[in-house]
Design a protein around this motif. Structure first.
Motif, PDB file in Angstrom:
ATOM      1  N   THR A  69      -6.526  -2.378   8.447  1.00 42.93           N
ATOM      2  CA  THR A  69      -7.591  -1.988   7.523  1.00 42.93           C
ATOM      3  C   THR A  69      -7.725  -0.477   7.424  1.00 42.93           C
ATOM      4  N   GLY A  70      -7.693   0.199   8.548  1.00 39.94           N
ATOM      5  CA  GLY A  70      -7.843   1.646   8.545  1.00 39.94           C
ATOM      6  C   GLY A  70      -6.732   2.346   7.791  1.00 39.94           C
ATOM      7  N   GLN A  71      -5.493   1.868   7.979  1.00 35.83           N
ATOM      8  CA  GLN A  71      -4.358   2.480   7.291  1.00 35.83           C
ATOM      9  C   GLN A  71      -4.426   2.247   5.784  1.00 35.83           C
ATOM     10  N   LEU A  72      -4.811   1.036   5.373  1.00 25.68           N
ATOM     11  CA  LEU A  72      -4.960   0.756   3.949  1.00 25.68           C
ATOM     12  C   LEU A  72      -6.077   1.606   3.342  1.00 25.68           C
ATOM     13  N   LEU A  73      -7.151   1.788   4.107  1.00 31.30           N
ATOM     14  CA  LEU A  73      -8.264   2.613   3.630  1.00 31.30           C
ATOM     15  C   LEU A  73      -7.821   4.053   3.421  1.00 31.30           C
ATOM     16  N   LEU A  74      -7.086   4.599   4.393  1.00 31.68           N
ATOM     17  CA  LEU A  74      -6.613   5.972   4.278  1.00 31.68           C
ATOM     18  C   LEU A  74      -5.620   6.124   3.138  1.00 31.68           C
ATOM     19  N   ALA A  75      -4.739   5.141   2.986  1.00 38.77           N
ATOM     20  CA  ALA A  75      -3.751   5.199   1.902  1.00 38.77           C
ATOM     21  C   ALA A  75      -4.444   5.146   0.543  1.00 38.77           C
ATOM     22  N   GLY A  76      -5.404   4.244   0.399  1.00 37.77           N
ATOM     23  CA  GLY A  76      -6.121   4.133  -0.875  1.00 37.77           C
ATOM     24  C   GLY A  76      -6.941   5.369  -1.177  1.00 37.77           C
ATOM     25  N   ALA A  77      -7.605   5.917  -0.146  1.00 38.64           N
ATOM     26  CA  ALA A  77      -8.419   7.113  -0.355  1.00 38.64           C
ATOM     27  C   ALA A  77      -7.549   8.314  -0.695  1.00 38.64           C
ATOM     28  N   ALA A  78      -6.433   8.471   0.022  1.00 36.71           N
ATOM     29  CA  ALA A  78      -5.539   9.604  -0.224  1.00 36.71           C
ATOM     30  C   ALA A  78      -4.920   9.533  -1.611  1.00 36.71           C
ATOM     31  N   ALA A  79      -4.588   8.329  -2.065  1.00 36.70           N
ATOM     32  CA  ALA A  79      -4.009   8.182  -3.404  1.00 36.70           C
ATOM     33  C   ALA A  79      -5.063   8.350  -4.489  1.00 36.70           C
ATOM     34  N   GLY A  80      -6.296   7.924  -4.201  1.00 35.22           N
ATOM     35  CA  GLY A  80      -7.349   7.973  -5.209  1.00 35.22           C
ATOM     36  C   GLY A  80      -7.901   9.366  -5.451  1.00 35.22           C
ATOM     37  N   MET A  81      -7.848  10.234  -4.436  1.00 34.98           N
ATOM     38  CA  MET A  81      -8.438  11.570  -4.587  1.00 34.98           C
ATOM     39  C   MET A  81      -7.758  12.402  -5.671  1.00 34.98           C
ATOM     40  N   PRO A  82      -6.437  12.617  -5.610  1.00 38.60           N
ATOM     41  CA  PRO A  82      -5.816  13.403  -6.692  1.00 38.60           C
ATOM     42  C   PRO A  82      -5.890  12.699  -8.038  1.00 38.60           C
TER      43      PRO A  82
END
Length: 462
Positions: free
Chosen positions: A303-316
């Motif tokens: 869950t944590g890795q998916l959250l970080l991946a989604g957040a990192a992709a969503g920011m830019p």
């Protein structure tokens, strides 16, 4: 007995991994030195350690030997990907095959819709503040238009003037649009990725970008009408407080007033926002999962890795598309007395640049960024909770042949590979059925032969 010994020894080990000596010691305690020879232990460890040469093996390493349904995870992963790609490529010729993939995803879309609605509700106040900040005009030609100094000031004044309920104005259309938006976006992205994937299962960066762009373009059909209604509901709260006698309209009144063509006002701007957003988001999200976190046939992300991946992709993706979001908001919001009526995208962009400066194009940019991460996290957490509460035998939490399949991939092709315990029991029963009352008797015409007797039991096959 090997299974019992392995599990017992691994439970006693601090890192849950064992060596030959650990197995031998546990076997000696369990069987009183009478069952396993050193050569048998060497043979067991030889086959169990084909993918692990460290000498310390876990329970998963022994599944190659202990699990009768075990299949090579790399082959299983590639076969499942190939099945999905083939279904997408033949969608026009064999629609039933691709529709079966979509139907299998209906369960996930249903849970995703509920989880998405939950995530959208949690971060909706941020979305409302973002919309009001983007719609606020700071032109010096018309004084008194600046109601909010910044996002925090906007949040505070909304609560003071409209109450907590005011933070959720227009939430209904947002929740209605969650399900069709996600369903269309994810389905079109998967379909397009299948079209751009070669026979070896590889897809170029250009193919990934075009797939994401296609998904963003298709979702505008549903998102634009809902967003224009949502925006007008979000803004009318401040109008009713600043303009005396301003009526409060319902969503149904706005739909009737706008008509079919009016609901697609600003669709070009919405398209200009959603196409680059998805073109940035999907490839970035996939590459972060695969290249940074190492998602693959042997590893599914937490869950944590998916959250970080989604957040990192969503920011830019969120920040770089903010100018189009500002233009879309200005076009879809109802202009007040004394304000400039924008004709189209070019007129809106030039007017904003001339009257408010380049900085105005990034109004609400931080709010778009801060909304994406918690929304993704809340949605993902609710999705996993719903999966546990409403289990489904094809759910992403299931494992195939003792190996977890990364989320988003189709499951094992072999239906018998779903339950290793059932296979063990079935194989044992097949042996036991040879020792029945007909053992040693010649077969008759009205009875099955001993060799085929087990086939007549429901659920069994060779």
């Amino acid at each position: 007995m090997v299974d019992v010994i392995v599990k017992g020894a691994c439970e006693k080990s601090p890192d849950h991994k064992i060596t030959r000596n650990d197995f031998a010691d546990e076997a000696a305690r369990k069987t009183l030195f009478s069952l396993f020879t050193p050569m048998e232990i060497d043979v067991l460890f030889h086959f169990a350690s084909l993918d692990n040469s460290s000498g310390r093996l876990s329970v998963d390493d022994f599944r190659r030997v202990l699990d009768p349904s075990w299949q090579d995870p790399e082959i299983l992963y590639n076969l499942s990907k190939a099945e999905k790609v083939e279904a997408a490529k033949n969608a026009l010729n064999e629609p039933s095959q691709f529709l079966s993939q979509v139907f299998e995803s209906a369960y996930h879309f249903l849970l995703g819709s509920v989880a998405g609605a939950f995530g959208a509700t949690i971060v909706y106040p941020i979305d409302l503040v973002k919309t009001r900040m983007q719609n606020q005009r700071s032109s010096s030609k018309v004084p008194g238009q600046v109601l909010y100094k910044n996002s925090l000031d906007c949040f505070r004044k909304v609560i003071q003037r409209e109450g907590v309920k005011g933070l959720y104005s227009g939430l209904g259309p947002q929740l209605i649009g969650v399900a069709p938006e996600k369903a269309i976006k994810l389905t079109v992205n998967d379909l397009a990725r299948g079209m751009f994937t070669d026979e070896e299962g590889n897809i170029s960066l250009k193919g990934e970008i075009l797939s994401g762009a296609s998904a963003g373009a298709c979702q505008v059909v549903f998102t634009n009408p809902l967003e224009i209604v949502k925006i007008r509901l979000q803004i009318q709260g401040e109008v009713s407080k600043s303009v005396e006698g301003a009526p409060r309209r319902s969503a149904i009144w706005i739909v009737r007033h706008l008509g079919l063509l009016g609901l697609y006002k600003g669709a070009t701007a919405c398209l200009s926002r959603d196409v680059p957003f998805s073109a940035i988001y999907f490839p970035t999200y996939n590459h972060i999962k695969k290249d940074y976190f190492g998602e693959g046939p042997e590893k599914s992300l937490g869950t944590g890795q998916l959250l970080l991946a989604g957040a990192a992709a969503g920011m830019p993706a969120a920040y770089f598309t903010t100018p189009f979001d500002v233009i879309k908001t200005r076009l879809q919001a109802e202009a007040r007395a004394g304000q400039t009526h924008y004709k189209n995208i070019a007129h809106c962009a030039s007017t904003i640049l001339r009257e408010e400066g380049f900085k105005a194009f990034f109004k609400g940019g931080p709010a778009r960024i801060f909304r994406s991460s918690p929304q993704f996290g809340c949605t993902l957490a609710m999705y996993e909770l719903l999966q546990k509460m409403l289990p489904y035998h094809h759910s992403s939490g299931a494992t195939e042949a003792g190996h977890s399949i990364p989320s988003g991939e189709p499951k094992s092709i072999d239906p018998d590979a779903r339950n290793a315990d059932f296979l063990r029991s079935r194989n044992a029963l097949k042996i036991l059925l040879d020792i029945d009352e007909n053992f040693g008797k010649p077969p008759t015409l009205d009875k099955p032969t001993l060799k085929d007797s087990w086939k007549f039991i429901p659920g069994f096959r060779s």
